[in-house]
Design an enzyme around this catalytic site. Structure first.
Site, mmCIF file in Angstrom:
data_model
loop_
_atom_site.group_PDB
_atom_site.id
_atom_site.type_symbol
_atom_site.label_atom_id
_atom_site.label_comp_id
_atom_site.label_asym_id
_atom_site.label_seq_id
_atom_site.Cartn_x
_atom_site.Cartn_y
_atom_site.Cartn_z
ATOM 1 N N ASP A 97 0.863 -1.175 0.000
ATOM 2 C CA ASP A 97 0.000 0.000 0.000
ATOM 3 C C ASP A 97 0.906 1.234 0.000
ATOM 4 O O ASP A 97 2.129 1.124 0.013
ATOM 5 C CB ASP A 97 -0.968 -0.040 1.194
ATOM 6 C CG ASP A 97 -0.251 0.074 2.520
ATOM 7 O OD1 ASP A 97 0.975 0.301 2.534
ATOM 8 O OD2 ASP A 97 -0.917 -0.080 3.562
ATOM 9 N N SER A 98 0.300 2.404 -0.008
ATOM 10 C CA SER A 98 1.110 3.620 -0.155
ATOM 11 C C SER A 98 1.530 4.194 1.186
ATOM 12 O O SER A 98 2.365 5.085 1.253
ATOM 13 C CB SER A 98 0.297 4.680 -0.887
ATOM 14 O OG SER A 98 -0.789 5.079 -0.052
ATOM 15 N N GLY A 99 0.926 3.718 2.251
ATOM 16 C CA GLY A 99 1.171 4.310 3.564
ATOM 17 C C GLY A 99 0.130 5.347 3.926
ATOM 18 O O GLY A 99 0.013 5.728 5.089
ATOM 19 N N GLY A 100 -0.653 5.776 2.943
ATOM 20 C CA GLY A 100 -1.635 6.834 3.181
ATOM 21 C C GLY A 100 -2.649 6.488 4.265
ATOM 22 O O GLY A 100 -2.895 7.278 5.180
ATOM 23 N N PHE A 101 -3.194 5.302 4.170
ATOM 24 C CA PHE A 101 -4.245 4.913 5.109
ATOM 25 C C PHE A 101 -3.744 4.908 6.549
ATOM 26 O O PHE A 101 -4.408 5.414 7.453
ATOM 27 C CB PHE A 101 -4.805 3.534 4.735
ATOM 28 C CG PHE A 101 -5.978 3.121 5.571
ATOM 29 C CD1 PHE A 101 -7.238 3.640 5.334
ATOM 30 C CD2 PHE A 101 -5.820 2.221 6.624
ATOM 31 C CE1 PHE A 101 -8.327 3.267 6.113
ATOM 32 C CE2 PHE A 101 -6.904 1.847 7.415
ATOM 33 C CZ PHE A 101 -8.158 2.372 7.153
ATOM 34 N N ASP A 151 -2.875 8.210 -1.598
ATOM 35 C CA ASP A 151 -4.197 8.816 -1.726
ATOM 36 C C ASP A 151 -4.597 9.458 -0.411
ATOM 37 O O ASP A 151 -3.950 9.249 0.612
ATOM 38 C CB ASP A 151 -5.242 7.781 -2.160
ATOM 39 C CG ASP A 151 -5.403 6.664 -1.121
ATOM 40 O OD1 ASP A 151 -4.445 6.426 -0.354
ATOM 41 O OD2 ASP A 151 -6.469 6.026 -1.093
ATOM 42 N N GLN A 193 -11.332 7.222 -5.433
ATOM 43 C CA GLN A 193 -12.037 7.714 -4.249
ATOM 44 C C GLN A 193 -13.417 8.210 -4.700
ATOM 45 O O GLN A 193 -13.982 7.622 -5.606
ATOM 46 C CB GLN A 193 -11.215 8.826 -3.561
ATOM 47 C CG GLN A 193 -9.915 8.310 -2.939
ATOM 48 C CD GLN A 193 -10.161 7.441 -1.697
ATOM 49 O OE1 GLN A 193 -11.269 7.357 -1.163
ATOM 50 N NE2 GLN A 193 -9.103 6.745 -1.255
ATOM 51 N N GLY A 220 -11.461 3.862 0.131
ATOM 52 C CA GLY A 220 -12.427 4.626 0.915
ATOM 53 C C GLY A 220 -13.708 3.884 1.229
ATOM 54 O O GLY A 220 -14.707 4.499 1.590
ATOM 55 N N ASP A 270 -7.821 -7.526 -0.001
ATOM 56 C CA ASP A 270 -6.901 -7.759 1.117
ATOM 57 C C ASP A 270 -7.652 -7.412 2.392
ATOM 58 O O ASP A 270 -8.558 -6.557 2.371
ATOM 59 C CB ASP A 270 -5.653 -6.866 1.046
ATOM 60 C CG ASP A 270 -5.950 -5.472 1.571
ATOM 61 O OD1 ASP A 270 -6.585 -4.680 0.846
ATOM 62 O OD2 ASP A 270 -5.584 -5.169 2.738
ATOM 63 N N CYS A 308 -12.493 -29.016 6.258
ATOM 64 C CA CYS A 308 -11.258 -28.279 5.972
ATOM 65 C C CYS A 308 -10.075 -29.239 5.913
ATOM 66 O O CYS A 308 -9.959 -30.158 6.720
ATOM 67 C CB CYS A 308 -11.042 -27.219 7.049
ATOM 68 S SG CYS A 308 -9.538 -26.268 6.796
ATOM 69 N N CYS A 310 -6.815 -28.131 6.039
ATOM 70 C CA CYS A 310 -5.593 -27.432 6.467
ATOM 71 C C CYS A 310 -4.842 -28.260 7.510
ATOM 72 O O CYS A 310 -5.395 -29.171 8.124
ATOM 73 C CB CYS A 310 -5.922 -26.037 7.012
ATOM 74 S SG CYS A 310 -6.431 -25.988 8.731
ATOM 75 N N CYS A 313 -6.614 -28.397 10.944
ATOM 76 C CA CYS A 313 -7.790 -29.276 11.006
ATOM 77 C C CYS A 313 -7.409 -30.746 10.843
ATOM 78 O O CYS A 313 -8.098 -31.622 11.367
ATOM 79 C CB CYS A 313 -8.823 -28.861 9.959
ATOM 80 S SG CYS A 313 -9.687 -27.345 10.441
ATOM 81 N N HIS A 339 -5.248 -21.942 9.858
ATOM 82 C CA HIS A 339 -6.620 -22.321 9.474
ATOM 83 C C HIS A 339 -7.367 -21.179 8.787
ATOM 84 O O HIS A 339 -7.961 -21.367 7.726
ATOM 85 C CB HIS A 339 -7.431 -22.792 10.681
ATOM 86 C CG HIS A 339 -8.878 -22.956 10.319
ATOM 87 N ND1 HIS A 339 -9.353 -24.043 9.633
ATOM 88 C CD2 HIS A 339 -9.940 -22.115 10.479
ATOM 89 C CE1 HIS A 339 -10.639 -23.882 9.396
ATOM 90 N NE2 HIS A 339 -11.025 -22.726 9.904
#
Lengths: 374, 374
Positions: A97-101, A151, A193, A220, A270, A308, A310, A313, A339
């Site tokens: 990510d850009s770091g903005g959030f 952003d 946005q 956003g 994500d 499952c 995994c 499990c 899991h």
């Protein structure tokens, strides 16, 4: 921009029932089958698991947080290691990510100007600054395969005026990011946005396409609004994004959100939910979430989810996992995370198969009916 | 007791240079090559690693803490799972302590009488009681392969009178444990006390042999005394223990302690040191311990130990491990523990080889010369 132009996204098939699509994104690190979920690896590790655990769960790409890595261990240090892949020993692709959030989340510790974002480190209070150009440089140093434009984040609720101002600034920053992007073997995505105003979303999507990016994110959302509004905004945005570029719905979400996002034409997701919930003892099953600390599991010899496959499990009971969680054992976080990631990544694999077979509507119906069976 | 009698211990070879011996202990779960180090799995897990990690590091047997498992999740609950092996998915052998040491560590929360130990749970303050018979029953419920007698702990320093009284009580409890031991496919070890008085150690070793156990432990050492005294007491005890039974030095210790214990005829060891140190960022190398949080490692692209073949050393740099430790990432504890356990378990494998080749004196000299090279 013509639909026939060569882009990093290839559309394999399109659902006849909805906007869902089956495709792939090509990065310099490899090819990612979409729709895809990206586990979050904030500080150079997806919390509590190894890269081998990720690969075994079917992860193709993970997300790294630029803000965190910029502060510690520092992007230049990571660059000297040959990038984040080498540093953390991850062979798949990495989106940063850009770091903005994160900077916006610092609230009073951050100040946004035309030039960029001034902020203080959450670790030691050091004064720091990140311009759109810096955000691209830092991500290039990190060796990111897919970079995001810096952003501005729009609070919810926000007035039309606030939304327009913030979105316009995001456009000007996006143009600067595009210009700073000189390592063209890495992809750079723009972030749409426009807040909760469909026509601002549409306008912004067009503005970003004029600048021209390698993919488009929907930013956003999942900021406190109703689910229905989030889904409408997603639909309003994917509807105006070009077919031959991938669409990434940022920071979303629950298993239901993934199904609904795919239904509306999203390719990439994500979220910290599978990993964070795991560490809180909240485990996903086809019939909904269970809280493993519940006393009802203390003598339960069955696995988290009977369907499952995994590692957790296959090898452990709910009773043992409850014991580990109650005892605050580190192994609890490890096994729970394996899991939950498996659950998310296999849900996406099943979704991909359903779209290939053009029966995503029936898949979605089954998905909800199982959820109701708890 | 004749030296030719069938016992769970088989002596393969005896060093011509010292008291070191190469042998094996047979449990109902399998055969353990000795000298052996047993990782500590207090609460039904060796902290921060999976059973597969343990097996990969070469663990043959682990230790479970009766006190902790008795309190949570409860031995009856574990028994309903078919025992601790099933509960935690560990295929190797398990030795359980008696709970005595932990109860004594509770200090004012514990009261020792002829009958047994009354104490309060460190979790919820519940009043609990453990007699010698209970200690055996609880360990049998846990499915332990090697059980320990409930013993009394002697503070350091202690007078001759105090030591005699506590040791005599331990003898009476040992006889009661032996009588309560009705699942004879599991082994029961006696614990030699006697404080820092060599002749009391000798007397106690004889008393326990008269009762007759499947192996003999050396208890009450590493309680604050000088290293030299600990080693002398170890030697004074192994000298009077029968050759055809295994000897277990409890709660010891550093890599040097293991080498010196083997030199003096010890076959089995356990200690939280490799796992606890790992979680504190203290990592073992052939040249001594390093503290991974040290800033000198922040750009160090080498592994923890260039000669180590563990997963952590094959895949990660000191700089990355330092970053994870500084960021308090769960993966830090996992990777550090894998390394430290590998170090301990491979040291023991190397010791076994050296005794087989009857060159343990030269091995020991090399071991110390490498330590000095840091």
């Amino acid at each position: 921009m013509k639909d026939s132009e060569q882009t990093p996204f290839t559309l394999h098939s399109q659902s006849s029932e909805c906007a869902a699509r089956r495709g792939e994104v090509k990065t310099r690190q490899g090819v990612i089958q979409t729709p895809v979920f990206m586990p979050v690896g904030t500080q150079g590790t997806v919390k509590a698991v190894t890269p081998e655990n990720l690969a075994e769960a079917g992860a193709q790409i993970i997300l790294g947080n630029t803000y965190h890595l910029f502060i510690r261990p520092g992007h230049k240090r990571v660059e000297r290691f040959g990038g984040l892949h080498q540093f953390m020993n991850w062979k798949g692709s990495i989106l940063t990510d850009s770091g903005g959030f994160q900077i916006f989340s610092l609230k009073e510790l951050a100040k946004i100007t035309e030039e960029g974002a001034a902020f203080r480190s959450h670790l030691d209070g050091a004064k720091l600054f990140l311009s759109p150009e810096d955000a691209v440089q830092v991500q290039q140093s990190l060796g990111s395969d897919i970079m995001m434009c810096l952003d501005t984040c729009i609070p919810y609720p926000a007035s039309r005026k606030e939304t327009i101002d913030a979105t316009d600034l995001t456009s000007r920053w996006a143009a600067r990011c595009r210009k700073a992007h000189d390592k063209r073997d890495r992809l750079l995505f723009g972030i749409v946005q426009g807040g909760m105003f469909p026509e601002l979303r549409r306008q912004h999507a067009e503005t970003l396409q004029e600048i021209g990016f390698d993919g488009y994110a929907i930013g956003g959302l999942s900021v406190g609004e109703e689910k229905e509004l989030m889904r409408d905004m997603t639909e309003a945005t994917t509807a105006v994004l070009p077919e031959n570029y991938s669409r990434y719905l940022m920071g979303v979400g629950t298993p239901e959100d993934l199904v609904e996002g795919v239904w509306r034409g999203v390719d990439m997701f994500d979220c910290v939910m599978p990993t964070r919930n795991a560490r809180n003892g909240s485990l996903f099953t086809q019939h909904g979430k269970i809280s493993i600390k519940n006393a009802r599991y203390q003598d339960d010899h069955s696995p988290i989810d009977a369907n499952c496959s995994c590692y957790t499990c296959r090898k452990y009971t709910r009773a043992y996992l409850r014991h580990l969680f109650q005892a605050r054992e580190i192994l609890s976080y490890h096994l729970n995370t394996i899991h939950n990631l498996h659950f998310y990544l296999h849900l996406m694999a099943d979704i991909r198969k359903a779209i290939e077979n053009d029966n995503f509507a029936s898949f979605r119906k089954d998905f909800y009916s199982k959820l109701e069976q708890e």
